[in-house]
Enzyme design. Structure first.
Site, PDB file in Angstrom:
ATOM      1  N   ASP A 144     126.863  76.210 181.625  1.00  0.00           N
ATOM      2  CA  ASP A 144     125.378  76.444 181.668  1.00  0.00           C
ATOM      3  C   ASP A 144     124.249  76.944 182.539  1.00  0.00           C
ATOM      4  OD1 ASP A 144     122.495  76.796 180.662  1.00  0.00           O
ATOM      5  OD2 ASP A 144     122.873  74.885 179.423  1.00  0.00           O
ATOM      6  N   ASP A 163     124.085  82.403 178.208  1.00  0.00           N
ATOM      7  CA  ASP A 163     123.765  81.404 179.399  1.00  0.00           C
ATOM      8  C   ASP A 163     124.632  80.788 180.345  1.00  0.00           C
ATOM      9  OD1 ASP A 163     123.422  80.483 177.308  1.00  0.00           O
ATOM     10  OD2 ASP A 163     121.025  79.508 177.870  1.00  0.00           O
ATOM     11  N   LYS A 208     121.148  66.893 172.055  1.00  0.00           N
ATOM     12  CA  LYS A 208     120.072  66.087 172.721  1.00  0.00           C
ATOM     13  C   LYS A 208     119.699  64.744 172.910  1.00  0.00           C
ATOM     14  CE  LYS A 208     117.928  70.652 174.858  1.00  0.00           C
ATOM     15  NZ  LYS A 208     118.501  71.294 173.687  1.00  0.00           N
TER      16      LYS A 208
END
Ligand code: GTP
Length: 365
Positions: A223, A110, A164
């Site tokens: 992304d 992606d 993250k």
């Protein structure tokens, strides 16, 4: 010959409902599937074979899709039916398709990136002199929290990698761009037949052993994993093509930048653009207004309707005097009856028929 593994077996939940009926790698970006953009770039870097690491769900879509392969042979490696292998397991699964004498690329499906793959490959070869097993492309972003964040030493070794991080805790703004060069020794770090996250399980191990390196690159990187980012990349590319001529259509006001694929027809007094992408055979009636939107192939938008800031799937039928607002996403084959208003942020599952207006943001399943 250097090969590439393209990870294309994810669920793409954040791109629903558009991803219910196609994997992310087949999303059209200014009327060309992301897979084709990626293969063109790989071909320029001398890649001759790409291994599509697919799932049972994504494999048939990719196989039936007509995409120009730019001279690259596509091979498929499929996750087991009931056991998605994550972002690391599919690399191990493809081990027998990769030469053990040569480094290889791994790409997230992606990512749209203006990166010179030959440069990261060279960087990795230099890093190998310092015992590197992986080199990750790193890109600087303003808000790194959604991604894996890396902290580098002066020699570009990654000394910390945090997937993250919590808001405000990211040590740098350099994020994992989803493009790696790996040395075949990586296979020793991934257990066979298991679901493995390369970001959470393999990279931290390599950091500890001082075998993970970064390659920082500038330029365009997006992304497309979220719908607003998917719209954004279309806009950015439209801007970069702004000087190219889109064909004139008599009686239609075209506000550049726009992109029309083959077979598009637009009725009189319609105003199209700015930032409208119309896929193959899209049919637009009279007095229609479309801006800031991507319309997938085969869709029909009838007279006096308007679409602003939305993503409209394939073969959707939009009736007359329909209003579709910002952030709306319509899955493939949706039907919207005449006079319906869909306000901001309405998302409609593939195949649904909408008879009444929806005046608050919601998902219609
Ligand atoms: P979301 O559900 O929206 O988070 O998308 P995703 O499932 O694709 O997850 P993510 O974006 O984190 O995936 C990163 C990359 O790994 C993408 O290229 C995915 O296609 C790929 N990927 C994720 N999970 C799997 C899997 O189980 N098998 C395979 N073959 N690829 C995967």
């Amino acid at each position: 010959m250097v090969k590439a593994i393209i990870l294309a077996g994810g669920f793409g939940t954040r791109l629903r409902p558009t991803s219910c009926t196609r994997p992310k790698i087949l999303f059209p970006i200014v009327n060309k599937p992301l897979l084709q953009w990626t293969l063109e770039k790989l071909a320029k870097s001398g890649v001759k074979e790409a291994i599509m690491a697919v799932s049972y769900r994504t494999e048939p879509f990719i196989k039936q899709f007509e995409v120009s392969k730019c001279g690259i042979k596509l091979t498929y490696s499929r996750d087991p039916l009931k056991n998605p292998l994550g972002t690391g397991g599919p690399i191990k699964k493809a081990e027998n398709l990769i030469s053990h004498d040569e480094n290889f690329f791994v790409l997230n499906e992606d990512i749209f990136a203006d990166i010179d793959y030959t440069k990261i490959l060279k960087a990795h070869e230099q890093n190998e002199e310092k015992d590197a097993i992986a080199t990750i492309a790193l890109h600087e972003v303003r808000k790194p929290e959604r991604y894996g964040v890396a902290e580098l030493t002066r020699e570009n070794r990654i000394k910390r990698f945090i997937e993250k991080p919590l808001p405000g805790t990211a040590p740098t703004n350099l994020i994992n761009a989803g493009i790696y060069v790996l040395t075949p020794r990586i296979f020793d770090y991934i257990p066979k037949g298991q679901t493995v996250s390369i970001e959470r399980e393999v990279f931290p191990k390599l950091v500890k052993e001082e075998k993970l390196y970064g390659y920082v690159f500038d330029g365009l990187w997006i992304d497309i994993g979220k719908l607003e980012d998917y719209l954004k990349i279309n806009k950015i590319l439209l801007d970069s093509f702004a000087n190219q001529c889109e064909r004139e259509i008599v009686g239609v006001e075209v506000k550049k930048p726009v992109a029309f694929d083959e077979g598009v027809s637009i009725g009189e007094k319609s105003v199209i653009g700015p930032y409208a992408v119309l896929g193959r055979n899209v049919t637009v009636g009279e007095n229609v207004r479309i801006q800031n939107s991507v319309i997938f192939p085969g869709t029909v938008i009838s007279d006096f309707s308007s679409v602003d800031g939305a993503i409209i799937g394939e073969n959707v039928a939009i009736g007359k005097c329909v209003k579709i607002g910002e952030g709306c996403v319509l899955g493939d084959h949706v039907k919207v009856r005449d006079n319906v208003v869909l306000v901001k942020g309405v998302s409609i599952c593939p195949g649904k028929e909408v008879f009444e207006s929806v005046l608050t943001p919601k998902n219609i399943i």
